[in-house]
Design an enzyme around this catalytic site. Structure first.
Site, PDB file in Angstrom:
ATOM      1  N   HIS A 130     -12.036   0.238  -4.545  1.00 24.70           N
ATOM      2  CA  HIS A 130     -11.172  -0.522  -5.454  1.00 24.70           C
ATOM      3  C   HIS A 130     -11.843  -1.854  -5.758  1.00 24.70           C
ATOM      4  O   HIS A 130     -12.548  -2.416  -4.909  1.00 24.70           O
ATOM      5  CB  HIS A 130      -9.820  -0.840  -4.809  1.00 24.70           C
TER       6      HIS A 130
ATOM      7  N   TYR B  95       0.866  -1.179   0.000  1.00 21.99           N
ATOM      8  CA  TYR B  95       0.000   0.000   0.000  1.00 21.99           C
ATOM      9  C   TYR B  95       0.901   1.227   0.000  1.00 21.99           C
ATOM     10  O   TYR B  95       1.404   1.645   1.033  1.00 21.99           O
ATOM     11  CB  TYR B  95      -0.940  -0.007   1.205  1.00 21.99           C
TER      12      TYR B  95
ATOM     13  N   ASP C 205      -1.930  -1.649  -4.114  1.00 21.27           N
ATOM     14  CA  ASP C 205      -2.345  -0.294  -4.477  1.00 21.27           C
ATOM     15  C   ASP C 205      -1.100   0.575  -4.538  1.00 21.27           C
ATOM     16  O   ASP C 205      -0.566   0.979  -3.509  1.00 21.27           O
ATOM     17  CB  ASP C 205      -3.341   0.215  -3.427  1.00 21.27           C
TER      18      ASP C 205
END
Length: 298
Positions: free
Chosen positions: A285, A132, A182
């Site tokens: 997402h 992330y 991500d």
């Protein structure tokens, strides 16, 4: 064949209420990387992980971040930006386990933020990372955002070095590297719908896109979905909750599978599992899922 997915859940408890588990039960994934778990250990919905061994770096920021890798067998090695992780064995309570710390001057300030965890699988020659990456900021186009901008740049510098080292070490151990998650960067114009109006936005700044290009390539890490959909716009993986972004498919492709070249060649199918309607969304997402034929990897 291995089915491997990544999913920024934007809070595991909220995702569970919205259908996280039925979705993944239907896909029968072997490995799932999660981002933004955003939950204290005592509050984790353990039924979210039934049938999987979980390796989680929750971080120390209440209600923020947190990355995990779900595997069918317990991993044989755990690495993280911190020196410990949380392990969840099916049917048991979460427990803290030692983790090999990924060292680096640029990554050290992020050790308590729950941004990266990496495991070596017991049942395949793979090293899997869940990432992330900080969102950053649109400095100098937005006043007062320089600190957030510089933090993201620092993390990216450190991550580039860490990926190079991990890929080399994995190869020496007979493993392929796959980093999912991500990245908070749309690499090219194909990767976001409204690229013209976002050229001064975080996530599409020239220096962010250049960095992404520096860590990917045929001899570095391969963007698997793009390699299998070279001419497509998208497929996008994030849409704002606001307005008509989802209905109009005004999205960004910021969730990736980056694989070492040999593993990338083993990919047989790649898709973004976009929900059929706004009401069915699990998160802002959607999952990115790739099938890999790992039989030839050894």
């Amino acid at each position: 064949m291995r089915r491997i997915g990544t999913h920024n859940v934007n809070g595991i408890r909220a995702a569970m209420r919205r259908g996280f588990r039925p979705f993944w039960d239907a896909r029968k994934a072997d490995v799932i990387a999660l981002q933004e778990v955003r939950c204290r250990i005592d509050d984790l919905p353990l039924d979210a992980f039934d049938g999987y061994h979980v390796t989680l770096d929750p971080g120390q920021l209440a209600g923020r971040n947190g990355v995990a890798v779900l595997t069918r067998e317990a991993p044989v090695r755990v690495r993280s930006l911190a020196d410990a992780a949380v392990a969840i064995t099916p049917g048991e309570e979460p427990r803290e386990v030692p983790a090999e710390r990924i060292v680096g001057r640029d990554l050290a300030p992020f050790a308590g933020e729950g941004r990266y965890v990496e495991v070596d699988l017991a049942d395949a020659p793979l090293r899997i990372g869940s990432l992330y990456l900080p969102k950053g900021a649109a400095w100098p186009h937005e006043e007062g955002t320089e600190e957030k901008y510089l933090r993201k740049m620092r993390f990216m510098r450190g991550l580039a070095r860490a990926l190079t080292a991990s890929k080399r070490e994995a190869a020496a151990d007979g493993r392929e590297l796959l980093v999912m998650g991500d990245f908070n960067i749309a690499h090219t114009r194909q990767d976001l719908r409204n690229w013209r109006s976002n050229q001064k936005s975080e996530g599409f700044l020239p220096e962010e896109r250049d960095w992404f290009g520096s860590v990917t390539g045929p001899r570095r890490m391969v963007d698997v979905v793009r390699s299998m959909h070279p001419d497509d716009d998208g497929p996008y993986s994030w849409w704002s909750w606001r307005g008509q972004a989802f209905a109009n498919d005004s999205g960004w492709r910021i969730d990736y599978h980056l694989a070492s070249p040999r593993l990338a060649k083993a990919a047989t199918e790649a898709h973004v599992a976009r929900e059929a309607s706004y009401e069915e969304r699990i998160s802002d997402h959607c999952p990115v899922i790739v099938d890999y034929d790992t039989s030839a990897l050894g």
